[in-house]
Write an enzyme that holds these catalytic residues in place. Structure first.
Site, mmCIF file in Angstrom:
data_model
loop_
_atom_site.group_PDB
_atom_site.id
_atom_site.type_symbol
_atom_site.label_atom_id
_atom_site.label_comp_id
_atom_site.label_asym_id
_atom_site.label_seq_id
_atom_site.Cartn_x
_atom_site.Cartn_y
_atom_site.Cartn_z
ATOM 1 N N LYS A 154 -6.154 6.201 3.469
ATOM 2 C CA LYS A 154 -5.475 7.503 3.353
ATOM 3 C C LYS A 154 -6.506 8.633 3.365
ATOM 4 O O LYS A 154 -6.355 9.615 4.099
ATOM 5 C CB LYS A 154 -4.634 7.578 2.059
ATOM 6 N N LYS A 163 -6.668 11.338 6.379
ATOM 7 C CA LYS A 163 -6.430 12.731 5.980
ATOM 8 C C LYS A 163 -7.625 13.618 6.310
ATOM 9 O O LYS A 163 -7.470 14.790 6.634
ATOM 10 C CB LYS A 163 -6.143 12.813 4.473
ATOM 11 N N VAL A 205 1.444 -0.013 -0.826
ATOM 12 C CA VAL A 205 1.247 -1.455 -0.874
ATOM 13 C C VAL A 205 2.636 -2.071 -1.004
ATOM 14 O O VAL A 205 3.463 -1.583 -1.781
ATOM 15 C CB VAL A 205 0.334 -1.847 -2.058
ATOM 16 N N LYS A 206 2.910 -3.109 -0.215
ATOM 17 C CA LYS A 206 4.229 -3.750 -0.230
ATOM 18 C C LYS A 206 4.519 -4.311 -1.619
ATOM 19 O O LYS A 206 3.640 -4.857 -2.271
ATOM 20 C CB LYS A 206 4.203 -4.919 0.772
ATOM 21 N N SER A 261 9.212 -7.799 -1.850
ATOM 22 C CA SER A 261 9.302 -7.680 -0.389
ATOM 23 C C SER A 261 8.337 -8.640 0.299
ATOM 24 O O SER A 261 8.625 -9.147 1.385
ATOM 25 C CB SER A 261 8.986 -6.251 0.051
ATOM 26 N N ASP A 305 1.342 -6.558 6.902
ATOM 27 C CA ASP A 305 1.589 -5.187 6.438
ATOM 28 C C ASP A 305 1.660 -5.083 4.912
ATOM 29 O O ASP A 305 2.360 -4.220 4.385
ATOM 30 C CB ASP A 305 2.860 -4.621 7.090
ATOM 31 N N GLU A 328 -1.623 -2.623 8.270
ATOM 32 C CA GLU A 328 -0.874 -2.138 9.431
ATOM 33 C C GLU A 328 -0.831 -0.620 9.437
ATOM 34 O O GLU A 328 -0.433 -0.015 8.436
ATOM 35 C CB GLU A 328 0.553 -2.700 9.421
#
Lengths: 211, 211, 211, 211
Positions: B22, B26, B48-49, B53, B74, B143
């Site tokens: 990030k 950015k 973060v998943k 999930s 991902d 991902e």
């Protein structure tokens, strides 16, 4: 160098490096706390040196303007605060382990075992850090300062006085500063003793539990 | 795997990777704006998943629990939003240039020229990213999804519907979703045309200025 | 007014207000998600108007420099993004409920039911907001814009074009912009229909469950 | 009270209050630095008490679960760090000036002039703070602790020891802690003397300049 446009451009990789390094060192702390272990890092700050301070330092160190990338090592600065003096060396080891991975160590200066005449104590590591900019990859210098909260408290005040008096701190204030440095040193020593005694108590407890 | 302790530990490098990526994406934006150039990146998000999930996806893809690091790509997800469809390819090129530097591209999927039957459009790049943890260095999969604001708007709603109906979206709602995907596509096309006309106007102006 | 020192001082309460209002509106979102309810707020941004833009607007609106606090209402600006057009009115109601508590509503402008000839759609609420500064308490004006993601997408591009062409957008680009506004409007309408059908389906399901 | 759902809901206004108060106190610092004046605030932290700690404190203070909103005053906690002991009272005055504006002072406790037998020093102000939630307005209690960096250093370590030993700190460690508290006190005193001498030097300089 053009004051307006080029300084902004020149400082971009340094700003990126400070942001990335802050995220990286802060994550050590959150990582250790997540797994329930003690973190030697209490908090992390970072800053890019102001243009006026870069120019002042370049003049003082006799560094030519075309050579400031190599001649001034703390344009990007990271400060790591620890609770105990011992934690500083844990952090130093941690950075040494990353040498050659995501950073390179250029040199280290131990102002803790060899504090400056002013009373200044801190551990400095100058690193070379690879950064990806919109203009391509680049390696820049950055300085990591590792210190206890007490060292930081003293250092912050000494810095603002040095700035206020333009490096000519009056003698009676200098004496006070050295007394304060002693008190900070005492505080760190007492804290380390507490830490040591707790460790001893824990070991004795563990020995007893195992017999 | 122990639900409580080990998942936390397992997810640490993914959390670090999301934070670092990030910051890195950015900074491209702030960098280009600093030097007064157009940024193809409008904004960047990351996540973060969730464990639930991850487990659900592992079951669906028939990935064994010991293989989720490689089998689920991902767990660390970065989403880059662009104003124009053309910007997406500028960002893709930018990531390709970094291949072998601070990240490695594993594969790319262009759901923009080949959108999914559902109407889903987005550009996916799966990368391998090196991370330094307190337990040593490690490379993880992440991902990167690159899309326009219109694609993102549609995608967000489709995702929440898919979640609400547990992947069995009723036919009449599905029809609506496809109509909405068309509207989003139209919006992107109109936006690109505006961009193109401006470019043409600028070129004509430059030609005139030079004669 | 002195460009260097006084503008900085003048803008302080506006900067504080933007920070506080961002925290306040963001917390609505996290609050509703914490209790598992749908949030009408997707994300929140804020900015303080640049000095150059304040001066430009003052000139355009014929506001004297001593009167800009009252004459320019959007020096502090908050933008709230929603997924559906219906969410905008939920947010409006929410702000109305706070009228007289931590903010006062000065007036509202509904550019959604009455969109501008340019195609601009958004809901504006101008508020008076109390702020505590180191120099004492003060009430300042701030503008809250509430819009869907599609409205925002269009608005962002229209704004940058208006800026690029200094308010003289060429006719053929203007036509494109209006077409894009239509596409954005269509997208919002399709989205609302999806939302409506889901609601209907839920109600039917609930009726069936109760019989 | 249901552990899972209701605690989350119960803590929402406290989380909002901590976020808002952090923004408010931090802005004092940036404000004063913007206008080139000394800030008595060095940095600000905040936290919401963990559910386990709330329950523990409720038991210790014999507060019934239905009365914890009034009976436990530090569920929302703000900590303001200062460089000099004198700064603490400047911050206290500052908060007193806001009494009746955006907060109400419930009571104050001066553990600096009257430090606890343990060696603990800090200034506490319990406030009542109005908060707007999605469920309407509400006033909650919050505790603001104001202290020097040296007090904070000592306090952090004492707290973690107290926690480790479950309030039964062994005698020899307690002795060390009191010695460390003395060292911290000495450090603060030396720092204040430095500050005082600088002030005197400035005044003499100003008198000379005026004659």
């Amino acid at each position: 160098m053009n004051q307006q446009v080029d300084w902004k451009k020149f400082l971009i990789p340094y700003e990126n490096a400070v942001e990335e390094l802050k995220v990286k060192f802060k994550s050590i702390r959150s990582e250790l706390r997540t797994i329930g272990e003690y973190s030697p890092i209490e908090f992390v700050t970072g800053r890019v040196k102001k243009v006026s301070s870069i120019l002042e330092k370049a003049k003082k160190l006799d560094v030519e303007i075309d050579n400031i990338e190599e001649g001034i090592e703390d344009i990007a600065g990271i400060r790591i605060m620890c609770q105990f003096v011992e934690d500083i060396y844990t952090v130093v080891d941690y950075i040494r382990e990353r040498d050659g991975n995501d950073l390179e160590i250029v040199y280290e200066k131990d102002y803790i075992n060899n504090f400056k005449p002013s009373g200044y104590r801190s551990y400095h590591i100058v690193i070379r850090y690879p950064i990806q900019t919109a203009m391509g990859p680049k390696k820049i210098l950055a300085e990591v300062q590792i210190r206890t909260l007490a060292m930081n408290f003293w250092g912050t005040i000494e810095h603002s006085l040095r700035y206020k008096y333009k490096h000519n701190i009056p003698e009676h204030i200098n004496e006070r500063l050295i007394k304060a440095a002693d008190a900070a040193f005492m505080l760190d020593k007492e804290m380390s003793k507490i830490r040591h005694e707790i460790r001893q108590a824990q070991k004795m407890f563990e020995i007893k539990s195992n017999t």
